[in-house]
Design a protein around this motif. Sequence first.
Motif, short mmCIF file in Angstrom:
data_model
loop_
_atom_site.label_atom_id
_atom_site.label_comp_id
_atom_site.label_asym_id
_atom_site.label_seq_id
_atom_site.Cartn_x
_atom_site.Cartn_y
_atom_site.Cartn_z
N VAL A 20 0.68 -39.37 21.22
CA VAL A 20 1.44 -39.67 20.09
C VAL A 20 0.57 -39.34 18.98
N GLY A 21 -0.54 -39.72 18.72
CA GLY A 21 -1.55 -39.99 18.03
C GLY A 21 -1.86 -38.66 17.13
N HIS A 22 -1.61 -37.61 18.10
CA HIS A 22 -2.11 -36.38 17.83
C HIS A 22 -0.86 -35.54 17.24
N LEU A 23 0.28 -35.99 17.30
CA LEU A 23 1.54 -35.53 16.95
C LEU A 23 1.36 -35.04 15.29
N ARG A 24 1.17 -35.94 14.55
CA ARG A 24 1.28 -35.96 13.10
C ARG A 24 0.41 -34.57 12.53
N SER A 25 -0.68 -34.68 13.17
CA SER A 25 -1.72 -33.53 12.61
C SER A 25 -1.28 -32.16 13.06
N ALA A 26 -0.75 -32.15 14.27
CA ALA A 26 -0.20 -30.87 14.78
C ALA A 26 0.97 -30.30 14.04
N VAL A 27 1.92 -31.23 13.62
CA VAL A 27 3.22 -30.97 13.15
C VAL A 27 2.94 -30.57 11.44
N ILE A 28 2.32 -31.43 11.21
CA ILE A 28 1.93 -31.43 9.29
C ILE A 28 1.04 -30.04 9.28
N GLY A 29 0.09 -29.88 10.12
CA GLY A 29 -0.85 -28.86 9.95
C GLY A 29 -0.03 -27.33 10.02
N GLU A 30 0.84 -27.53 11.14
CA GLU A 30 1.33 -26.15 11.21
C GLU A 30 2.46 -25.81 10.18
N ALA A 31 2.94 -26.77 9.75
CA ALA A 31 3.84 -26.39 8.48
C ALA A 31 3.04 -25.98 7.34
N ALA B 75 13.80 -32.45 15.96
CA ALA B 75 13.98 -34.05 15.65
C ALA B 75 12.43 -34.64 15.51
N VAL B 76 11.63 -34.63 16.47
CA VAL B 76 10.51 -34.90 16.47
C VAL B 76 9.55 -34.44 15.37
N GLN B 77 9.56 -33.18 15.10
CA GLN B 77 8.82 -32.51 14.23
C GLN B 77 9.28 -33.00 12.78
N TYR B 78 10.67 -32.88 12.55
CA TYR B 78 11.10 -33.23 11.23
C TYR B 78 10.87 -34.53 10.73
N ALA B 79 11.16 -35.57 11.64
CA ALA B 79 10.81 -37.01 11.59
C ALA B 79 9.57 -37.08 10.70
#
Length: 603
Positions: free
Chosen positions: A156-167, A453-457
């Motif tokens: 889960v710690g890798h989620l934000r970087s991946a989601v924010i980075g792609e956006a 939902a996970v990405q947008y959160a």
Amino acid sequence: MATPRLRAPAGFRFPARMHVSFNLGDDLDAAVRSAAGLAGLADPAALIPEIRTADPRHGDFQANGVLGYAKARRLNPRAVAEQLVAALDPALAAQYEVGVAGPGFINFRLRPAALLGWLRAFDSAEHLRAGAATAHAGQTWVVDYSSPNTAKQMHVGHLRSAVIGEAICRLLEFMGARVVRDNHLGDWGTQFGKLIYGYKRWLNPAALQADPIEELERLYKLGHEATPDGSPELDEARQELVKLQNGDPENVALWQTFSSVSQAAFQQIYDRLGIRFDHHLGESFYNDKVDRVYRELEETGLAQVSEGALVVFHPEHPRFKSQPFLIRKADGASNYASTDLATALYRAQHFKADGIVVVTDFRQADHFEQLFLTVRKWFAAKGYPVPELHHVTFGAVTGEDGKALKTRSGDVIRLKALLDEAEERAFAIVSEKNPDLPEAERRAIARAVGVGAVQYADLSQNRSSNYVFSWDKMLALDGNTAPYLLYAVARIHSIFRRGGVAPGDPGSEAEATPPETAAELSLARKLVKFPDAIRLAGETLRPHYLGLYLFELAGEYSAFNNADKVLVDDPPVRARRLLLCARTLLLLETGLGLLGLRTLKRM
RNA sequence: GCGGUGGUAGCUCAGCUGGAUAGAGCAACGGUUUUCUAAACCGUCGGUCCCGGGUUCGAGUCCCGGCCACCGCGCCA
């Protein structure tokens, strides 16, 4: 108090085809600057219009710059504002109601015909892109995000970087940049000695086949447990590492296996998140590039030896004058400062980056501040072009207790399990709300809604702050959530299905008249603010500004949808409402796409 | 000790780089459906913007000084 209003000159007809700016505020900025000259102000160049989007109660845009200008010169700001308004290009009056209000704000309210003009001009993703692409046209940006360690599960710690980075990648591309997506893998380090040690003794080939990362983690754990500090086994593990570093064919082959199976496993996650990297230039890639870093930093006098290590101090900085940036360890080995420096050089020179964005959590803020300070001085000293350098940080993901998110048993939550659960929960909801849809479609909806939902959160909130992970909140149909936005999209598609026309079909829009009802006007005025949201999100590298805009747009749409029936008999009314629906759909789908979400036609 | 980030409604959060009467969602209460997806919409209630100074026409936003929480600060990344 009386506010002078410009009136369209008698007989003025709004031209059917004229140039329409993507960012309407840019027109106003130019118009106010030009008026400052014509109005005979003492110092027209000093008047900065400060065009902002306005509270809808006051208008669509406002110019705030008069206040500062007038106060600095002891003038009456209202009088200056009125002078400016009187000097505005009369053609502007065809598009805006203009008024002076309060202490000296100039308010601009788009006329319905001008709203329609913008909506007709920006009627496709291509036209939106063309409008937005001026910001970074001709530039190359390297974005470094996700960056997990090989031979380990993504959690889960890798989620934000991946989601924010792609956006951020998608936003920069939309704004005209060539974007290089670079996954800076953690593929080098002391842990590989222990992993090879374990691999050579306890490998289960079938398990490696079935779930490679699971097996590599098991082998690392065994290797770690078998090599306690001070033991001869630890020496053996270190020898494996030395062999790897010296190019021993067997160990290099093993290491390559670790990398390739890891990347294949990561890609399964990335596919679900809509991510595809251009490069996987991990730390190992820079092994042979750190010597140049040491050499150049020493010869430019930036680095010095301290306690046996090579360090960089920044004397002008209150903290980094004494807190060292350690770029080579006392034993001569490189560390992540060494490779990050080499990475910056490679990106600047090989990719000719105009900008570099690194997306990692906030705990690395000191490191990147020191890194960027060093890079700027180093490049300047060597005469290398210095790219824009941005560390995009984000806060922690916590459970509802405010502590780091963990499973009930206290383990880290794997990203795969997290996405699986999101889809399962979304499937249960869609099956309850819409049981008549075929199961295959409900599964497809659950994938888009659950992962979205996970990405947008992550994307709906200011990335600087921690965010509290809550299934119920992210999957709710109310509030600033992916399901709410995706639902708005699905409802619009439903109207076009009912009406038997394709969204944006020119025939269905030909007869459209300017917006008239309160709900139509409110929606149209929100639609033309899209460029503002893109600019703000792109300039600040904060995607939540776009998310917030989309949420507000969906809210305006829902209010419109509730107030005004679209599929009415009156042809011009039907046409203009279909046009509003089509543009809302276009902006929602474009915007959600920029955030990395997949949209649906039904849900 | 030095520094970073945060502190806004009962809860979760916005607040567009200093602008007009601080906004959403949830929760609570009330209303709207012969209606294109009610998975919606509208309304009511709810504020010491952590505290204290300062800057100015104007401060949730900027500066100074405190308080609280999380995090970082010499060989991990």
